[in-house]
Design an enzyme around this catalytic site. Sequence first.
Site, PDB file in Angstrom:
ATOM      1  CG  HIS A 398       1.476 -18.670   5.951  1.00  0.00           C
ATOM      2  ND1 HIS A 398       1.950 -18.250   4.956  1.00  0.00           N
ATOM      3  CD2 HIS A 398       0.388 -19.142   5.443  1.00  0.00           C
ATOM      4  CE1 HIS A 398       1.542 -18.428   3.877  1.00  0.00           C
ATOM      5  NE2 HIS A 398       0.372 -19.096   4.277  1.00  0.00           N
ATOM      6  CG  ASP A 432       0.373 -23.532   0.325  1.00  0.00           C
ATOM      7  OD1 ASP A 432      -0.062 -24.316   1.047  1.00  0.00           O
ATOM      8  OD2 ASP A 432       0.112 -22.442   0.283  1.00  0.00           O
TER       9      ASP A 432
END
Length: 586
Positions: A398, A432
């Site tokens: 992220h 993910d």
Amino acid sequence: MFRIRRIYDTSLPVNRQAIAQVQQILRDQFPELDKKDIKKLPEQLTNPLKYRFRSILSVAEDDKDRGEVKGFALLLHAPDLKFCYLEYISAAEKMTGRGIGGALYARLRSEARALGVIGIFMECLPDDPALCRDPKILAQNRARLKFYEQYGARPFVDTAYETPVKEGDDNPPFLVFDDLGEDVQLPAQRIRKIVRAILERKYSHLCPKSYIDQVVDSFRDDPVLLREFRYHKKELPKPAQNGPHPVERQIALVVNDMHDIHHIRERGYVESPVRIRSILREIEPTGLFHRIAVRRFAERHLKRIHAADFVDYLKTMCAGLSEGKTLYPYVFPIRNAARPPKEMAVKAGYYCIDTFTPLTHNAFLAAKRAADCALTAARSALEGQRLAYALIRPPGHHAERRAFGGFCYFNNAALAAEELCGYGRVAVLDIDYHHGNGTQDIFYSRRDVLTVSIHGHPRFAYPYFNGFDDETGIERGLGYNLNIPLPEHLDGVGYRVAPGKAIKRIQRFKPAFLVIALGLDTANGDPTGTWSLKGADFRENGRLLGQLGQLGLSTVVIQEGGYDSRVLGSNARQFFRGLWEGTFGD
């Protein structure tokens, strides 16, 4: 010092420079070699159909100056007959006697074992005075055969291989065989096929058919025999082991040994040290892994993918926080690059995308060590490792070019990809549960790195603002970002369509390296996800992705999410078992 890496790509400047240096070594060390044989080297690497061998070029480079090639080895692989042939191995001028040849040959033996071949064949000039009249050359020939014999490699006996093509020629070569320490039997029928392949594919322009037939037919013993040991005792070196599988068929494991210094003891903070312990407890007993030490990398590696002011802020802010102090971003000013906030605590929101990723005294140190682990895993791939795994926290996918968030500070998968893309195309596949917004942001305008993310649709899953399927890249990167957002509720069978789509896109891209951002939060019951994948699903997904490794890719796996410690380790074990099976075809 030097390191060994394999050349996968002939178009990148760094690889073209290395190949040019290899060609110069050939000119210097093999002055009688035809210029055409030197010039064809790049084409050998890219056109196996023409030369009827798959060529594997490894170079020994200065560990500090990647531009200086100290030696090289060229191994030819014949997949149809499952054998390898050593074409060349040499140190550069003034570099002989420094262990380069031994290191290169040890690497080639590992490569050959990983390919599952019967062994390595090679030609060596004779150590027999009757075949070599020059005493100086005879001494060199003896030294060379002595070198290979320490690995168990010896000439075939009772054959006509060393018969000169032209009667009276001096110094005809022996055919030497290294069984890679396996003490294999050599069936005459199989060896005759291999010998014919060597002579026809390499020397058809020099050897008439009658000569080839004569040499092939002379391999009559069954099994075919090798010469007795002449220079060493009969102690064949066995393949290096670290568990039930040879090291070259294991997964290099690098663990963030400083992950637990970044421990947020707050209720609901799921990114905790137990994640690493849960995975290690399950994967290490499998025998599929061998640990490698973490290397330290300069901060300039971080600034290759992250803005310098962002990196400097994290370092300064974390160092200034007292032990036990936790700072969460709470003000999010408009990101005006010309007028960032002055107060350090307020500035956290300038560099963050959410309110739940804290800064602590040790956050920078733990994140930097995780980055070092990712880079270490990438380096191991450059040095010939087929599979590598960076087991790290905090995660990274992220983290954008100038922002942290989602428990992530530095983008570990992007760091690995950036390190690798200097040597060949890289595909990053993020599996993910959450979209890899950071990786997308970093490579969005580039075409040397393909980014693919399979994730929960951003209409219900973090980070909410990225991950839509119409985000395909910009400028030169247009078409090199693929998002595959999936429904909120999904089982393993329904999920499996997405990896198939991703694999097809990766195959079209034709990368040299694959980076997998591994999230185990796709599991049934994970506190941050909504899907219901189970152990068997992780194994099957790993096997699917491992099939990309059969195309010659080296794969680096970077740990991302996964927060249900009850099943985290077993799901990791299943995934890597499948990845290993898919990669090695077992």
